[in-house]
Design an enzyme around this catalytic site. Structure first.
Site, PDB file in Angstrom:
ATOM      1  CG  ASP A 194      -1.897  -1.093   1.300  1.00  0.00           C
ATOM      2  OD1 ASP A 194      -1.947  -1.875   0.332  1.00  0.00           O
ATOM      3  OD2 ASP A 194      -2.620  -1.188   2.305  1.00  0.00           O
ATOM      4  CG  ASP A 240      -3.165   3.842  -0.254  1.00  0.00           C
ATOM      5  OD1 ASP A 240      -2.762   4.942   0.189  1.00  0.00           O
ATOM      6  OD2 ASP A 240      -3.833   3.046   0.429  1.00  0.00           O
ATOM      7  CG  HIS A 267      -5.490  -0.846  -2.006  1.00  0.00           C
ATOM      8  ND1 HIS A 267      -5.409  -1.324  -0.716  1.00  0.00           N
ATOM      9  CD2 HIS A 267      -5.090   0.459  -1.960  1.00  0.00           C
ATOM     10  CE1 HIS A 267      -4.965  -0.342   0.080  1.00  0.00           C
ATOM     11  NE2 HIS A 267      -4.780   0.746  -0.659  1.00  0.00           N
ATOM     12  CG  ASP A 304      -3.607  -5.224  -4.832  1.00  0.00           C
ATOM     13  OD1 ASP A 304      -4.652  -4.712  -4.382  1.00  0.00           O
ATOM     14  OD2 ASP A 304      -2.557  -5.337  -4.171  1.00  0.00           O
ATOM     15  CB  CYS A 355      -2.288  -6.671   0.318  1.00  0.00           C
ATOM     16  SG  CYS A 355      -3.723  -6.392  -0.689  1.00  0.00           S
TER      17      CYS A 355
END
Ligand code: ABU
Length: 358
Positions: free
Chosen positions: A117, A194, A243, A245, A343
């Protein structure tokens, strides 16, 4: 005859998500705290969990939860080391301490569980992200010894402008929009992003705008990286974007895994790629800090081997039929902290070079 001087191999070097992994930072859960309630959490966390944050924000996570996640992480670290990957860890920090700036105060920090992050590796440069959750303001401190060491060994070390995170950055009256028009909890007062809102495919990076990444943050990174890189903003169908991902994961040259609920318009750049929807997660229950789609938050060791949670049996079958070699590693206890293998890691070095895949 004198041999030409050989340049030492860079200690920090990664251009994409799939080159052979040589060194990685894996987060730690020790010292983790439940983030204090704030409108930025309201925008991203499942509504079913809001009361949990209202009641317990600022408290340490219960010790049994931490112990179970620590065990997951240790198993993951052993697996990576057995595969020949060097694993580094951030410092353990007690996040229960409050802190303040001249403008605001946070009752606690969060954790150092998710290096993805807050740090972004592009080539030989390691970039500190200007993250917008107040509870994460000092999270980078846990990585300082590593950053200093990588710098001493030749890496370029950059921090994006530290944001002020004053009240004016946030839409205090934010409510989830009823329609499909994206609406974000942060304004364009200063650059924030992030690092986990970006995925890398060599000269092309893909980013989503989100409740933590604004246009100014994307512009800052784009201008900083310059003309060697192209940044593509990906439109996503997600009311709680935070995020990328668990929305799209490039796994190998020409192979893109997508979340079919969120990536409903495939970016034109992937026209010649084999783009496949991930199977639905084995359980649809969202945890306090993330959605069930962390099922697709896998870590690639190379173009074939991907680390996957063993209860995701459909995903494992799917990977095999697509020519991958899934490596199962139990991670459910860690998932409760808001992410999975991608992550929990920062790939510091992958063996490869800067290329264009489009
Ligand atoms: N930090 C990744 C979580 C993404 C998601 O909840 O879908």
């Amino acid at each position: 005859m004198l041999k030409p001087l050989q340049k030492p191999a860079p200690v920090v070097c990664a251009y994409n998500e799939w080159d052979p992994l040589e060194e990685v930072v894996v987060g730690v859960v020790d010292g983790a705290c439940i983030p204090p309630w704030h409108v930025a959490l309201k925008a991203t966390m499942p509504q079913s969990q809001w009361q949990f944050f209202l009641d317990h924000g600022g408290e340490p996570f219960p010790e049994p939860m931490i112990a179970a996640a620590r065990e997951d992480l240790e198993r993951f670290v052993r697996l990576l080391e057995a595969e020949g990957v060097t694993v580094r860890r951030p410092e353990v920090v007690d996040y229960a301490r409050s802190f303040k700036t001249p403008d605001w105060e946070s009752a606690s920090g969060l954790y150092s569980a998710m290096p993805r992050d807050i740090l972004l590796v592009i080539g030989d440069e390691i970039i500190e992200a200007p993250t917008c959750w107040r509870s994460r303001y000092h999270e980078i401190d846990a990585y300082r010894p590593l950053l200093r060491e990588y710098f001493q060994q030749g890496a370029r070390w950059t921090a994006a402008p530290k944001p002020l995170l004053r009240d004016e950055l946030y839409k205090a009256d934010y409510e989830e929009p009823a329609g499909d028009e994206p609406l974000y909890v942060i304004n364009e007062v200063e650059p924030t992003f992030d690092a986990a809102d970006f995925v890398r495919c060599g000269r092309d990076l893909f980013v989503q705008k989100s409740h933590v990444t604004n246009d100014l943050g994307i512009a800052w990174l784009s201008r900083h990286l310059g003309s060697d890189y192209r940044i593509h903003v990906v439109p996503v169908h997600d009311k709680h974007p935070m995020h990328i991902d668990a929305t799209m994961m490039p796994l190998a040259p020409g192979k893109l895994l997508i979340n079919p609920e969120r990536l409903t318009r495939i970016p034109a750049a992937f026209r010649s790629w084999d783009v496949r929807p991930a199977p639905a997660p084995s359980s649809r229950a969202d945890s306090a800090l993330c959605s069930s789609w962390v099922s697709m938050n896998v870590l690639s060791l190379d173009e074939k081997r991907v680390i996957v949670e063993p209860s995701e049996t459909e995903l494992i079958r799917f990977f095999k039929s697509w020519g991958f070699e899934p490596i199962p590693c139990s991670f459910r206890n860690f998932n409760l902290f808001g992410g999975s293998f991608h992550c929990a890691t920062l790939d510091v070095r992958r063996r490869g070079e800067l290329r264009s895949y489009f």
